[in-house]
Design a protein around this motif. Structure first.
Motif, PDB file in Angstrom:
ATOM      1  N   LYS A 230      -7.207   6.435  -1.324  1.00  0.00           N
ATOM      2  CA  LYS A 230      -6.081   5.628  -2.026  1.00  0.00           C
ATOM      3  C   LYS A 230      -6.278   5.789  -3.265  1.00  0.00           C
ATOM      4  CE  LYS A 230      -8.748   1.351  -1.600  1.00  0.00           C
ATOM      5  NZ  LYS A 230      -8.685  -0.150  -1.388  1.00  0.00           N
TER       6      LYS A 230
ATOM      7  N   GLU B 142       0.784  -1.124  -0.170  1.00  0.00           N
ATOM      8  CA  GLU B 142      -0.138  -0.065  -0.065  1.00  0.00           C
ATOM      9  C   GLU B 142       0.904   1.228   0.037  1.00  0.00           C
ATOM     10  OE1 GLU B 142      -2.568  -3.292   1.891  1.00  0.00           O
ATOM     11  OE2 GLU B 142      -0.474  -2.777   1.892  1.00  0.00           O
TER      12      GLU B 142
ATOM     13  N   ILE C 241      -5.834  -3.182  -4.980  1.00  0.00           N
ATOM     14  CA  ILE C 241      -4.188  -2.844  -4.991  1.00  0.00           C
ATOM     15  C   ILE C 241      -3.327  -3.340  -5.899  1.00  0.00           C
ATOM     16  CG2 ILE C 241      -3.972  -4.705  -3.159  1.00  0.00           C
ATOM     17  CD1 ILE C 241      -2.273  -1.414  -3.104  1.00  0.00           C
TER      18      ILE C 241
END
Length: 282
Positions: free
Chosen positions: A248, A25, A263
């Protein structure tokens, strides 16, 4: 893919080299920004628990990414914390655009900003390091247990749950320590005449204005990349607390195709060159 242009970014408490670290991340976040300055505010690499048996490729990619940003012009300030204290001997030295320091003072648009990790306010580290290290091992075991529980919850279609956050919010000693830490930092910053005080260490992201009879300052904590996955961003003369869980993909909202990426797809879209940089003669 267009990256966000940011004046200054602060990240801390990444703890590379531990199972609790969210390197994937963080790598995705770093690939989404182009900061003029990057401040690594302590505990980037966890030398307390470092072992050759566990340092995954993604953890190494984070370090390579930061080095790559430095070679492309980003000014990197590495503020040494307690978990990476072995780097203390390099304090005051520079490696190209990477500078190792114990603390940092900057002027941001006419205001004074004081950056430091925060372990100096932790009595358990200053007076009984073995207690702090023992507590860290217990914390890591809790995080591993939490990951297993969250894996089960996701399979059952339930929301994730943070054991450590629940414990911190319910144990009076932990709450008191955090409150005392924050109060001490704010009061000292005002006494020293700083407009901003920026730290990490306690893994509690926060942005708030503190005021007393002597003045006021803005207290900022960059949080961590173990549980909260947060960073601080300064641009257009304003501070923002970045939260990976909710922000994000915000840098890429202009591209409709990227909104639905997970992701792994995001990482694939922002792949970096993992070849070691060429050595220069000194």
């Amino acid at each position: 893919m267009k990256k966000r242009q940011i004046d200054l970014v602060v990240i801390s408490d990444v703890h590379l080299g531990t199972f609790a670290c969210h390197a994937d991340e963080l790598l995705a976040y770093l690939n989404s920004i182009n900061p003029k300055r990057l401040i690594l505010n302590g505990d980037m690499v966890d030398t307390w628990q470092f072992t050759k048996k566990y340092f995954p490729p993604t953890h190494l990619k984070v370090l390579r990414k930061i080095m790559g940003m430095a070679t492309k012009g980003t000014e990197v300030h590495y503020i040494i914390g307690n978990h990476d204290e072995r780097l203390r001997k390099f304090s005051g030295t520079s490696l190209g655009n990477i500078h190792f320091v114990d603390k940092l003072i900057l002027e941001l648009d006419g205001k004074r900003a004081w950056f430091f990790h925060g372990d100096v306010f932790d009595i358990s580290i200053q007076n009984a390091k073995w207690v702090a290290k023992l507590g860290r091992y217990g914390y890591d075991l809790l995080v591993l247990l939490n990951r297993t529980i969250n894996w089960i919850l996701i399979k059952l279609g339930r929301e994730k749950y943070s054991l450590s956050k629940k414990i911190k919010s319910n144990v009076k000693g932990a709450v008191r320590f955090i409150q005392n830490f924050e109060h001490s930092v704010k009061e000292l910053a005002i006494n020293k005449g700083y407009d901003y005080v920026i730290c990490g260490h306690i893994h509690q992201p926060k942005k708030e204005i503190h005021e007393n009879e002597h003045g006021k300052c803005t207290y900022l904590n960059s949080g961590d990349w173990v549980e909260n996955l947060t960073a601080l961003e300064y641009t257009f003369k304003r501070w923002k607390l970045y939260r990976y869980s909710s922000d994000k993909l915000s840098p890429f909202f202009a591209d409709e195709e990227i909104k639905g990426m997970d992701i792994h797809e995001l990482l694939a879209a922002t792949t970096i060159n993992t070849k070691s940089p060429k050595k220069t003669k000194t």
